[in-house]
Design a protein around this motif. Structure first.
Motif: not given
Length: 892
Positions: A35-44, A261-267, A298-307
């Motif tokens: 039920r409902g939807d959750r807010r998805l962060p921009l994960l760095w 659609r039981t899973a959010y898309p991920m980038l 959309l769940l965004v996961v950015a993998v980086a060497a620097d903040p």
């Protein structure tokens, strides 16, 4: 010696310290709530040794199960060209997410592809060529929309027909799609062109400055776009992309597919840096979410060497769950204040790797199963259940000619292989057997006149009295040849009611005192065996429709008919029976009125005929009851045999049952009266048995009134065995063609009008009693006509009394009821009887049987001679008025 067994080392993946916590958090975020939807962060995710291992691992878990997988896209930014911009990244993301490879319905994009396509169009930027550029855009846009017009079809020839066809094809191929396209891009018509309307209502690039979508679209094309702010263009593209994801993930209760659609898309952005397109995309998503106030899945996961440069403190990866809870708590205020990085969640991994067996990895990143009611098998299961339920419901109730679909004044079902119920529309016509065309034709005529009566009543502003009568008879069940009409009596009774209905429709439109008649046709099955089922259906009709005031018909006097009379009496519906003649049938209903004389009067006439005309001293009587019946069940035959016993006494020297196949050679040359006291369906076999007598037949063959049904069937008569003369009882000898012409010449208005109606074009098929042509009228036509008109006249009398003070008043059907109409029939009858076409109809007090109703004996010299009219030789009862003259021979 045995060599030592070398055991393979367990497969291990290199996870960053805190890797299990990361995967646990991702599994939680990607799992969509019921039920409902959750807010998805921009994960760095900051990892000093960003060598792509983390992104590869995340991708592996996203694709771990072969069935339902998390929709995902992985972009290796280190391997992409240095000049990549947001548009190029979105294009690649769109490509990866549009693939139907995640075990769920494909993600469909509508707004983003249009925006991206417009950015690739090149138009003239010269103001002088602006009009031609707009026209080119319209043409390309229409073709892109999927409505390609193609080349105009060619039609050869210069004829007018060729020109007309060419114009028609041009309209279909060019004009119509063009008009539809113009309506769509205008955005002014609801439910049409929603994607164009969205572009004009979103906030980027100030779309209202362009007035129309075409103007806005032109600003996105190459060259024209140079004057726009690049960041606004990028935000528009991103906003369109996210809007398509929002629409793909909306849930509508009437579409089970939305809940799959039981899973959010991920980038996953591998190799993101503060100075490349990865950080730009993360920043733009943050700004679009803040500026539009819209969430997206959309769940965004950015993998980086620097903040990233946004002011945010990185927390250890081992505290992922705690960091998320704090972020979610602070998000409402941060987004309200539009703080940079409001959606950003920063986690940091150290450079120490820990070996973790694959089997020990926390929950895999896979899509949960959808709820049971949203799975793909459900539509098929529901469809199968509906089909099965329909099959179970229809089994024994449905046939090609019996369709029990709910409809106004139609209620039928299959009972014992017969279509039982009622109908007032041509959508359900009873009896599809061969040879019954005339029966079906008169039903369709009645149904057409029903519509005409409703229309006349509407045009009269409901001033005219309006009533519904139900015809209840046996319309199915007899075995017939393809050329045999087996339902002559029922067809004739329907013709009589149709004639009454037609006569009322001929009244002047200004005659507000003239009633209008609606007829419902009901079938109780062979020998009225399913009358109980039919009456129960009619009970509901009478309860819902106050215009239903009575029932006409009930063709056989049987115990099932008596039971139906008791049920109809309970319901409160009067019954007017044209031909029922079993003695004391009125004991079953206080609302019963017979149109024909009872069997005791028939027995009296037959005895008087034998004594006065034939001058014979004895009689042989044979009785039959028909297929699957008995003397106990057949009240008509039982009471007729009892009446003959009472009248003849010991002069009946033989009283026996005759059955098909039994020989009658003992009756050859019999000088007394041989009387057939049975059902018409066995009369043909009875005569075939007498054929053995050859030149020495019985001298006086007399039959009861049931044989009327046989004599009214030209097909049966033409194939009758031998040339025996037959004398039979008639209940309506006053309504033969000759008698009606004589009455018309004598200015008898009732019979004269009846003769006019039955000979009219377009009513009966074929018309009756036309001079020199046409078949005889059939005695049941007049009896059913009398039953119908007697009820109509009673209603008109009641209506006149109810409206004596206000002649312009509308007719209110609930102002009368069936019992009141029955009482009015008896009140009018007490004044001297009803002058029917078939003879005067009078009732004794507290009786539903007519008193001294006219009966006659008709003779045919040769049964197969269908062109020879029967001749009346004897009669009893009152024709028009006056005292009962008794029984006497008819003068010739």
């Amino acid at each position: 010696m045995r060599e030592p067994v070398t055991r393979p080392r367990p497969v291990r993946e290199q996870l960053p310290s805190g890797g299990p916590e990361l995967l646990t958090l991702l599994a939680r975020l990607l799992r969509r709530p019921r039920r409902g939807d959750r807010r998805l962060p921009l994960l760095w995710l900051v990892r000093p040794a960003a060598d792509g291992a983390t992104a590869a691992l995340l991708r592996r878990f996203a694709a771990r199960r072969a069935g339902r997988r998390v929709p995902h896209a992985v972009l290796d930014l280190a391997g992409r060209p240095a000049g990549d911009d947001v548009a190029a990244v979105l294009r690649e993301l769109h490509r990866q997410l549009s693939v139907e490879a995640f075990g769920a319905p494909r993600l469909r994009f509508r707004h983003y592809p249009l925006a991206d396509w417009l950015m690739h169009q090149t138009l003239a930027v010269d103001l002088d060529a602006a009009d031609s550029g707009r026209a080119a855009l319209v043409r390309r846009l229409r073709d892109w929309r999927g409505r390609r017009a193609g080349d105009d079809p060619q039609v050869g020839g210069d004829s007018g027909l060729g020109t007309a066809v060419h114009l028609l094809l041009w309209l279909l191929w060019r004009a119509v799609p063009s008009v539809v396209f113009r309506i769509a891009v205008s955005g002014r018509v609801p439910l049409v062109g929603r994607q164009y309307r969205w572009f004009m209502r979103q906030q980027y690039l100030a779309p209202r400055q362009s007035v129309t979508f075409l103007g806005f679209a032109e600003r996105l094309t190459a060259g024209w776009r140079d004057g726009e702010h690049p960041a606004q263009v990028e935000k528009l593209l991103l906003h369109a992309f996210l809007e398509d994801l929002r629409l793909a993930y909306r849930r509508r209760f009437w579409r089970p597919g939305d809940w799959r659609r039981t899973a959010y898309p991920m980038l996953v952005l591998d190799g993101a840096r503060p100075d490349n397109v990865g950080h730009t995309l993360v920043r733009l998503v943050d700004e679009v979410r803040n500026e539009t106030g819209r969430n997206d899945p959309l769940l965004v996961v950015a993998v980086a060497a620097d903040p990233p440069p946004e002011p945010a403190a990185a927390r250890p990866l081992t505290q992922a769950e705690e960091v998320y809870e704090e972020w979610a708590e602070a998000l409402p205020e941060n987004r309200r204040l539009r703080r940079p990085g409001a959606w950003l969640m920063l986690l940091e991994a150290d450079d120490r790797d820990v070996d973790v067996p694959v089997g020990g990895v926390p929950p895999a990143l896979v899509a949960p199963d959808p709820p049971w009611w949203a799975r793909r098998f459900l539509p098929a299961a529901v469809a199968l259940a509906l089909v099965a339920g329909l099959g179970v419901w229809a089994h024994g109730r449905w046939a090609p000619d019996c369709r029990p679909w709910p409809a106004d004044r139609v209620s039928v079902r299959l009972v014992g292989g017969e279509c039982v119920g009622y109908s007032d529309t041509a959508g359900q016509v009873f009896n599809s057997e061969p040879g019954q065309d005339r029966l079906r034709a008169v039903q369709r005529r009645i149904f057409a006149q029903n519509r005409a009566a409703e229309e006349v009543w509407r045009r009269s502003d409901h001033r005219r009295p309006y009533l519904t009568l139900v015809y209840l008879g046996s319309l199915t069940g007899n075995r017939t040849r393809a050329d045999e009409e087996s339902y002559v009596s029922e067809r004739e009774e329907l013709e009589g009611m149709a004639t009454a209905q037609y006569a009322l429709l001929q009244e002047s439109a200004a005659a507000d005192d003239a009633a209008l008649l609606h007829i419902v046709v009901a079938n109780a099955g062979r020998q009225m065996r399913h009358a109980g089922d039919a009456v129960r259906m009619l009970e509901g009709l009478a309860r819902d429709d106050p215009t239903v005031l009575g029932v006409v018909g009930l063709v056989d006097s049987r115990t099932s008919t008596a039971a139906a009379l008791r049920e109809l009496n309970r319901v409160g519906l009067p019954v007017l029976a044209p031909t029922l003649s079993a003695d004391r049938m009125d004991a079953n209903s206080s609302l019963y009125l017979a149109m024909s004389a009872p069997n005791r009067d028939q027995a009296r006439m037959v005895e008087a005929y034998a004594r006065q005309v034939l001058r014979v001293g004895e009689a042989h009587v044979y009785w039959t009851t028909g297929d699957r019946s008995s003397l106990t069940d057949d009240l008509y035959v039982a009471t007729l045999v009892d009446g003959l016993r009472e009248r003849f006494g010991d002069r009946i020297t033989r009283l026996d049952e005759w059955r098909s196949g039994r020989r009658l050679t003992q009756e050859c040359g019999y000088p007394g009266m041989l009387f057939f006291a049975g059902r018409w369906s066995e009369f043909d076999g009875f005569m075939r048995a007498l054929k053995e007598c050859g030149a020495n037949p019985p001298r006086h063959l007399v039959a009861d009134d049931s044989v009327n049904r046989y004599m009214a069937n030209p097909g049966l008569r033409a194939s009758a065995p031998g040339n025996l003369p037959v004398t039979y009882v008639s209940k309506a000898a006053l309504a033969t063609c000759a008698a009606l012409r004589t009455a018309q010449a004598g200015r008898d208005d009732a019979r004269g009008s009846f003769l006019t109606w039955i000979g009219a074009d377009g009513l009966l098929d074929p018309p009756r009693c036309r001079a020199g042509t046409g078949p005889p009228v059939g005695e049941r036509v007049s009896l059913a006509y009398d039953a119908t008109m007697m009820t109509v006249r009673a209603l008109e009398s009641l209506a006149a009394r109810l409206r004596h003070a206000d002649t312009g008043r509308r007719w209110e059907p609930r102002s009368v009821n069936p019992v009141g109409v029955h009482a009015e029939v008896l009140r009018q009858n007490a004044a001297g009887g009803y002058p029917g076409v078939s003879g005067l109809i009078r009732y004794a007090p507290d009786s539903g049987e007519p008193v001294a109703k006219r009966l006659a004996l008709l003779t045919v010299a040769k049964v197969p001679d269908v062109d020879a009219a029967p001749v009346e030789v004897f009669h009893c009862g009152v024709a028009d008025a006056g005292p009962d003259p008794g029984c006497r021979a008819t003068p010739r």
